[in-house]
Structure formats: structure tokens, C-alpha cells
Design a protein around this motif. Structure first.
Motif, short mmCIF file in Angstrom:
data_model
loop_
_atom_site.label_atom_id
_atom_site.label_comp_id
_atom_site.label_asym_id
_atom_site.label_seq_id
_atom_site.Cartn_x
_atom_site.Cartn_y
_atom_site.Cartn_z
N ASN A 1 -11.97 -5.60 -7.38
CA ASN A 1 -12.07 -5.61 -5.85
C ASN A 1 -11.04 -6.24 -5.12
OD1 ASN A 1 -15.22 -4.57 -5.22
ND2 ASN A 1 -15.33 -5.92 -7.01
N LEU A 2 -10.33 -5.65 -4.11
CA LEU A 2 -9.48 -6.03 -3.28
C LEU A 2 -10.14 -6.28 -1.84
CD1 LEU A 2 -6.49 -3.46 -3.41
CD2 LEU A 2 -6.89 -5.72 -4.74
N SER A 3 -9.67 -7.69 -1.07
CA SER A 3 -10.16 -8.25 -0.22
C SER A 3 -9.43 -7.38 1.08
CB SER A 3 -10.09 -9.62 0.09
OG SER A 3 -8.87 -9.91 0.02
N ALA A 4 -9.97 -7.78 2.19
CA ALA A 4 -9.55 -7.05 3.50
C ALA A 4 -8.07 -7.72 3.64
CB ALA A 4 -10.38 -7.54 4.75
N THR A 5 -7.80 -8.89 3.09
CA THR A 5 -6.52 -9.67 3.22
C THR A 5 -5.34 -8.87 2.38
OG1 THR A 5 -7.63 -11.66 3.48
CG2 THR A 5 -5.13 -11.88 2.82
N SER A 6 -5.91 -8.26 1.25
CA SER A 6 -4.91 -7.52 0.54
C SER A 6 -4.33 -6.37 0.98
CB SER A 6 -5.71 -7.49 -1.00
OG SER A 6 -6.01 -8.46 -1.68
N LEU A 7 -5.24 -5.67 1.94
CA LEU A 7 -4.98 -4.50 2.61
C LEU A 7 -4.14 -4.59 3.80
CD1 LEU A 7 -8.08 -2.63 2.20
CD2 LEU A 7 -6.37 -2.60 0.67
N SER A 8 -3.86 -5.90 4.31
CA SER A 8 -2.98 -6.20 5.78
C SER A 8 -1.75 -5.66 5.52
CB SER A 8 -3.32 -7.60 6.13
OG SER A 8 -2.76 -8.38 5.04
N SER A 9 -1.07 -5.72 4.37
CA SER A 9 0.14 -5.28 3.93
C SER A 9 0.53 -5.08 2.35
CB SER A 9 1.18 -6.64 4.40
OG SER A 9 1.21 -7.78 3.35
N GLU A 10 1.51 -4.58 2.38
CA GLU A 10 2.00 -4.03 0.84
C GLU A 10 2.02 -5.08 -0.09
OE1 GLU A 10 4.99 -1.10 0.77
OE2 GLU A 10 3.84 0.35 2.28
N ALA A 11 2.71 -6.14 0.33
CA ALA A 11 3.17 -7.38 -0.47
C ALA A 11 1.88 -7.79 -1.63
CB ALA A 11 3.72 -8.35 0.36
N PRO A 12 1.16 -8.14 -1.12
CA PRO A 12 -0.08 -8.59 -1.89
C PRO A 12 -0.48 -7.56 -3.11
CG PRO A 12 -0.85 -8.97 0.18
CD PRO A 12 0.21 -8.19 0.39
N VAL B 1 -11.07 -1.31 5.06
CA VAL B 1 -10.15 -0.12 5.68
C VAL B 1 -10.08 -0.02 7.03
CG1 VAL B 1 -9.92 2.11 5.68
CG2 VAL B 1 -10.58 1.10 3.47
N MET B 2 -11.37 -0.34 7.74
CA MET B 2 -11.22 0.02 9.09
C MET B 2 -10.78 -1.34 9.97
SD MET B 2 -12.41 2.91 9.03
CE MET B 2 -12.14 2.98 10.69
N ASN B 3 -10.63 -2.26 9.22
CA ASN B 3 -10.13 -3.61 9.75
C ASN B 3 -8.71 -3.26 10.57
OD1 ASN B 3 -10.32 -6.34 10.69
ND2 ASN B 3 -8.71 -6.55 9.07
N ASP B 4 -8.02 -2.44 9.71
CA ASP B 4 -6.60 -1.96 10.10
C ASP B 4 -6.38 -0.53 9.46
OD1 ASP B 4 -3.96 -1.72 10.75
OD2 ASP B 4 -3.45 -3.71 10.40
N PHE B 5 -6.61 0.24 9.77
CA PHE B 5 -6.71 1.51 9.24
C PHE B 5 -5.29 2.17 8.61
CE2 PHE B 5 -6.79 6.23 8.90
CZ PHE B 5 -7.83 6.67 7.89
N GLU B 6 -4.50 1.97 9.43
CA GLU B 6 -2.83 2.42 9.38
C GLU B 6 -2.16 1.58 8.13
OE1 GLU B 6 -1.67 5.19 10.36
OE2 GLU B 6 -3.58 5.40 11.65
N SER B 7 -2.37 0.14 8.17
CA SER B 7 -1.90 -0.54 7.29
C SER B 7 -2.68 -0.47 5.87
CB SER B 7 -2.10 -2.00 7.22
OG SER B 7 -1.53 -2.37 8.65
N ALA B 8 -4.02 -0.17 5.94
CA ALA B 8 -4.72 0.23 4.61
C ALA B 8 -4.37 1.59 4.12
CB ALA B 8 -6.20 0.32 4.98
N MET B 9 -3.99 2.56 4.90
CA MET B 9 -3.46 3.66 4.45
C MET B 9 -1.87 3.66 3.62
SD MET B 9 -5.09 6.57 4.95
CE MET B 9 -3.89 7.74 5.24
N GLU B 10 -1.29 2.81 4.22
CA GLU B 10 -0.12 2.67 3.24
C GLU B 10 -0.22 1.76 1.99
OE1 GLU B 10 2.20 0.08 6.05
OE2 GLU B 10 2.72 1.71 7.37
#
Length: 652
Positions: free
Chosen positions: A478-489, A516-525
Motif C-alpha cells: 500500500n502507498l500513502s497519499a504522500t507517496s503519490l505527491s511526487s515521483e521521488a518517493p 488519487v483525488m488528492n492530486d489527480f495530475e501528480s498521481a497520474m505521473e
């Protein structure tokens, strides 16, 4: 020689100056007149020495009273202009009468008395001109009438001395008139400058007020902004603290707002915020309630004169009721709700910062436990804050490598009757606090910025165990919302997986809808990065969030995991069965796998099978296992049967 009506401010200044100077002028004229009458009383007729001075005294007294009283009255611009014109009109006959009266004494008395007459006329003329200088028309008329008449009179005698006096007076009068005009111009310029300064000051003050208003106003909704809201709380703390009274701070947050921006666009989101402001203003228009937009979809309510808790709860529920009607915008419509957290002064806190924080905590608690309802901060919340603080402190000082462990819950493939993969579940046993629930310590890690480190430790431990599993079993993490905020994590996690030697094709990263919906575009990347690495993506707890085809078909996903809430009532609620049937059909059409979570009973298992489900997870098949137990069970299963040809998440 005219009084202009458009010079209102200058005319008022002239009138103020005259109201102070003309009484002095009449006083000096009266004194000089009495002096001349006294020295000629025995040699001149009584109408000159007695009657004329009495009439002058009466007139001077009347004019003095008029101007003194005028200072106390608030006159209109028209009345002031009229008074100035009347003064100019009076100057002509009064100057002529004054000159005629003074020169009439020249035929009486000796040389000393003649000199007194010339002195009287000269001094009185100069004083009168000075007193009238701010009304240049009157001053010039008086000066030239008296000077011309006097010069003419003196020249008629043909005497050298009188002729010299006349010529001297004729030369000095224009020079004196020039000085008076210059003084009047300076006076007018000064008034104009003062007016300009006042106008500039007024503009500056208006600009400052506008800047202050803009600095304290939300530009989108027109409500007070966060700065103004906090300032009002400070003022209430000071005022109510002195009076010993109460007020309530409430924070309102829209439920489901984020997807509006992501699905329908920011103009639609802005329209929702504007509509929200209008609905709240309508609800509280008759009450002493400050409404503010604090940022994003969060609003503040300041109840300056609240009743008891029940009365405030009624008002807060009415605010929540304002969102029952759908929000409509050009792109469509959406149903939203609102959650409110409240804190009362001074029961909850006696300072602005603490009061705001506790209202915010009540909002957070309501979001987690009573969404779409108002919640007051209570002593129970205070205990929870202390507990969370202790938890965060323990997590900061925890030996993550030693205290964190991973358990694994298998996923059953009904088609083959065997385990197809296992989900890694975080566990923490704290030496001081004991065993901590995952949802609590994960939330604490997010709050204190430790989620990245915690994720890497748990992921490394999960990979270490998964390397020893037989066959092609998959590992879900499981990935947290923090991990989806940018590609680095995620890049760091992929690097850890690559170094471990665990095949990327057997790795599944699970994410939640809300993350995902917290930041859709970043999550897509981030999700595209995962797919490019060869790993798979699963949507966890599907059905509890936005659950919209508008994003499901856009996301690069391989698996949907149906939330256990649909399975709990599966055997009692036909609607739940229909929802599950629809999700299974959706996954089949999108050619992605579907895992049904929370299967715990035989009835649920049978019904999932009847609906066409293939992958299940839950206590019916297996509870979460320790690393050792999982390895033993998998080894036994591997020895009993051959592994299937493909695993969960294969895209073939």
C-alpha cells in the motif's frame, strides 16, 4: 469683482476670516470716530459729532453681532456666497459716507485738528483694507474710493503740502493695493493647497481602506478571508475575556469538493465556492455571525453571541442542510455535503491559536467519524489529542527496523483454488504503548513527516520475505497519499525493489481513491512511472471514495479491490449484490482484475462465486499471517499443487 459659486471652500475660508477680522475693524473705526468727534464736539455741528457717531456705533454693533453669531451657525454655501456679496455691496456706500463724514471736519478747527482728520482717514483706511484683505473685491473698492476722494479733496486747496500728501497717497495706494492682492492670492493658494492635501489625504485614506478591505476579503467569494477571520477571533478573545462571555469558532469543510475541480475543472469548483458563500450568507443573514473563506473549500463561522450548545448545534445543522440541494454549473451538477468542527470560548480554549486548532481538530474528528455533521470539541477530543501526541512522540523515537513488522494476507484465485498473491500489512509494537493500530500510526507518521522513512522500512521488510515465496506469487504493497505527491518517493521504492532482486512484474502497488483525488495530475505521473517499471497498480477500497468512471478509465490501473463495506451486507441487501455485479462487469469490460475484499462467511463466499468473482480476500480464506506462517502455508500449498500459468495483474 464677482464671488464665484464654484469656489465653495475658498468662500468658506473668506467668511471665516471676515467673521474674525470685521469685528476688529468695526471696533477700530468706532474708536477713531469717537476720537474725531470728541476733538470737534465744540466747534462742529451736532449731527457730525453726535448723530453720525451714534448711527455708526449702532451699525457697527449690528454687523459685529452678525459675524460673531455666524461663527456658531452652520451656513450653506449659498448663504455664505450671499453674505460675501452683501459685504461688497455695503462697502461702496459705507466708504463714501465714511470719507464724506471725515473730510467734512476739515473746515473746522486749526492745523492740528486738520492733521488729525488726515491721520484719521489714512489709518482707518489702512486698517479697514487689511481687515477686508481676504475679500479682495471689498478691500480694493474701499481703498480706492477713500484714496481717490481724499486725493481729490486735498488737491482742491492748491497748497503745496496738501498737494504733496495727495500725490504721496496716490502713489502709495496702488503699491498697497498690490500688496493686498498678493496676500489674498497667497491666502487663496493656501486654501487651494489645503483642499488638495485634504483630497489627497482622502484619496490615500480611501485607498488604504480599499487595500485593507482587499487584504481582508476573499477575492472569489467576497467573504472575509483567513486574515480577517483570525483578527476577529483575537478581538473576540479580548472583548469576551473582559466581559466573561462566550463565543464559538466553527470550521466548515466541503465533503467531495476535490473531485469537482479534477473532473469538471476549476471554473466549476469556483462556482461551487461562490454558491457555498451565498448559501451560508442566506442562512445567517439575520444573525451576528461572521462568515469567512479560509482557503480551498474550508470556511469559517464566528458565532459572536451564541446560545447554549444545543442552540449552536441547531444553527450548525442548518448550515449543513444548506448543502442538500445539488450544486449546478455549466459542466453539470454535483451533490456535496459539509462537515463542521466547533470550539467554544473559553471552555475549549482561551487563546485564538488554541481555539482555532481545537475547532480544526473537531472538524478532523467529524470527518473521520461523523461526516456531514457538526461536532463540538469536547474533553474526549482533548484526551485523543494527548494520546495522538504521545503516539507521535513514541514514533519519533521508535527503532523502526526493530519495532516495525509486516504481516501478509493471501488473495485466493477461485479459478485455480490457490493463493495468487499476498498483501503486506504494517504492524507496530511499541515498547511503551504496546500494539498500535496501523491506521493510527500511519496517520501519525503522515502528520510528523515520517511516512517516507516508514514506507521504505516496511517495503524493504516485505520484499525480503517475498523473495523466499515459491512460484510467481505477487506482493501487494500500500502507498500513502504522500507517496503519490511526487515521483521521488516511488522512485526510491522502485530502486529498493530492483536492488532486492524481486521481479517487478510480481509487484503490485495499492492506492486508495482518496489518495488519487488528492492530486489527480501528480498521481497520474506516479502511476505511469510504476507501470513503466513493469509493476502493477491496484485501486484499494474501491467504492468508498469518488468512484467515478470519469477517472477510472483514465487511470493506468490493473486491479480494482472492492471495499469490504459492499460485502458486509451482501447476503441481506440486494442493492449491495447489484453494486458488486456492476463492478465485476466494469472490470471485465476494462480487462482488469477485480479482488473482492472482506469475504468472511460461507454465504458471502458462495454469493461472490455466483456473481462471477474470481479473486477474494478476507478471513474466510485466511487472516493476516506472520512472515513465518505465510512462508510455511505457501510452501505447503506449493507442494500440493502446480502453480497456475499467470498471476493477478497480468495484462495479457
Amino acid at each position: 469683482m464677482q464671488i464665484k459659486d464654484d469656489e465653495r471652500e475658498l468662500n468658506r475660508a473668506r467668511y471665516r476670516a471676515l467673521s474674525q477680522q470685521l469685528p476688529l475693524m468695526y471696533g477700530i473705526i468706532t474708536i477713531n470716530t469717537l476720537a474725531v468727534a470728541y476733538t470737534h464736539i465744540e466747534i462742529a455741528p451736532l449731527f457730525l459729532t453726535l448723530l453720525a457717531p451714534v448711527l455708526l456705533l449702532v451699525f457697527a454693533l449690528a454687523r459685529t453681532v452678525k459675524y460673531v453669531v455666524g461663527r456658531q451657525r452652520l451656513l450653506s454655501d449659498e448663504q455664505i456666497a450671499k453674505s460675501l456679496r452683501n459685504t461688497i455691496k455695503l462697502v461702496i456706500p459705507l466708504s463714501a459716507i465714511f470719507t464724506l463724514w471725515g473730510l467734512s471736519f476739515y473746515q473746522y478747527g486749526d492745523a492740528h485738528q486738520h492733521a488729525q482728520i488726515v491721520f484719521f482717514i489714512g489709518v482707518t483706511t489702512i486698517v479697514s483694507a487689511f481687515c477686508l484683505m481676504h475679500l479682495r473685491q471689498a478691500a480694493m473698492l474701499h481703498l480706492f474710493i477713500v484714496s481717490i476722494a481724499t486725493c481729490t479733496f486735498l488737491l482742491t486747496f492748491g497748497e503745496p503740502v496738501l498737494t504733496a500728501i495727495a500725490l504721496n497717497l496716490g502713489v502709495v495706494t496702488p503699491v498697497f493695493a498690490t500688496l493686498l492682492l498678493q496676500s489674498e492670492k497667497d491666502f487663496a493658494r493656501m486654501i487651494l493647497q489645503k483642499r488638495q492635501q485634504r483630497q489627497q489625504h482622502s484619496k490615500l485614506r480611501a485607498l488604504n481602506e480599499e487595500n485593507k478591505r482587499l487584504a481582508n476579503t476573499d477575492s472569489l467569494t467576497g467573504l472575509a478571508n483567513r486574515r480577517q477571520f483570525l483578527a476577529e477571533i483575537d478581538e473576540c478573545v479580548s472583548r469576551h475575556g473582559k466581559l466573561g462571555s462566550e463565543f464559538v469558532v466553527a470550521l466548515l469543510d466541503l465533503d467531495g469538493f476535490k473531485p469537482i475541480n479534477d473532473v469538471f475543472g476549476h471554473p466549476a469548483g469556483d462556482q461551487v465556492l461562490v454558491d457555498t458563500a451565498a448559501r451560508l450568507q442566506k442562512r445567517f443573514s439575520h444573525l451576528p455571525v461572521l462568515i469567512a473563506r479560509l482557503g480551498g473549500d474550508e470556511f469559517g463561522l464566528l458565532f459572536r453571541d451564541p446560545g447554549n450548545d444545543e442552540e449552536v448545534m441547531t444553527l450548525a445543522r442548518s448550515a449543513c442542510d444548506a448543502f442538500r440541494d445539488a450544486f449546478r454549473f455549466e459542466e453539470g451538477a454535483a451533490n456535496l455535503s459539509a462537515t463542521i468542527g466547533m470550539a467554544r470560548f473559553p471552555a475549549a480554549a482561551n487563546s485564538r491559536s488554541l481555539l482555532f486548532d481545537r475547532a480544526d481538530y473537531a472538524l478532523y474528528y467529524a470527518k473521520q467519524n461523523a461526516k456531514s455533521e457538526p461536532v463540538f470539541f469536547s474533553h474526549d477530543h482533548e484526551r485523543l489529542i494527548f494520546a495522538n501526541s504521545a503516539l507521535e512522540q513514541a514514533l519519533r523515537h521508535a527503532d523502526l527496523e526493530k519495532e516495525m513488522t509486516v504481516e501478509f494476507q493471501p488473495v485466493l484465485d477461485l479459478e485455480y483454488g490457490s493463493t495468487k498473491g499476498l498483501e503486506a500489512l504494517a504492524r507496530w509494537y511499541c515498547p511503551t504503548l504496546g500494539r498500535i493500530r496501523p491506521d493510527l500510526f500511519i496517520k501519525a507518521a503522515e502528520n510528523i513527516g515520517m511516512m517516507g522513512r516508514l514506507t521504505e522500512v516496511l517495503f524493504t521488510k516485505a520484499l525480503k520475505e517475498a523473495r523466499n515465496w515459491p512460484g510467481d506469487l505477487t506482493l501487494s504493497f500500500n502507498l500513502s497519499a504522500t507517496s503519490l505527491s511526487s515521483e521521488a518517493p516511488v522512485r526510491r521504492l522502485l530502486s529498493i525493489a530492483e536492488r532486492s532482486g524481486f521481479p517487478m512484474t510480481r509487484l503490485i502497488f495499492e492506492i486508495t481513491e482518496s489518495a488519487v483525488m488528492n492530486d489527480f495530475e501528480s498521481a497520474m505521473e506516479v502511476l505511469n512511472l510504476i507501470r513503466e517499471s513493469g509493476a502493477h497498480v491496484a485501486i484499494d477500497d474501491f467504492g468508498t471514495g469518488f468512484s467515478s468512471l470519469a477517472y477510472v478509465h483514465r487511470l493506468p490501473i490493473d486491479i480494482l479491490k472492492v471495499d469490504r463495506s459492499f460485502i458486509r451486507d451482501l447476503t441481506r441487501n440486494e442493492r449491495s449484490a447489484n453494486v458488486l455485479r456492476s463492478i465485476l462487469g466494469l472490470c471485465e469490460n476494462l480487462k482488469i482484475a477485480c479482488i473482492v475484499e472482506g469475504v468472511e462467511t460461507q454465504e458471502q463466499f458462495d454469493l461472490v462465486c455466483d456473481l462471477g468473482g474470481r479473486f477474494i480476500q478476507g478471513y474466510y480464506y485466511s487472516k493476516p499471517l506472520s512472515a513465518g506462517d505465510a512462508h510455511m502455508v505457501l510452501q505447503i500449498e506449493s507442494d500440493m499443487q502446480e502453480p497456475p500459468l499467470h498471476a493477478i495483474g497480468d495484462r495479457a
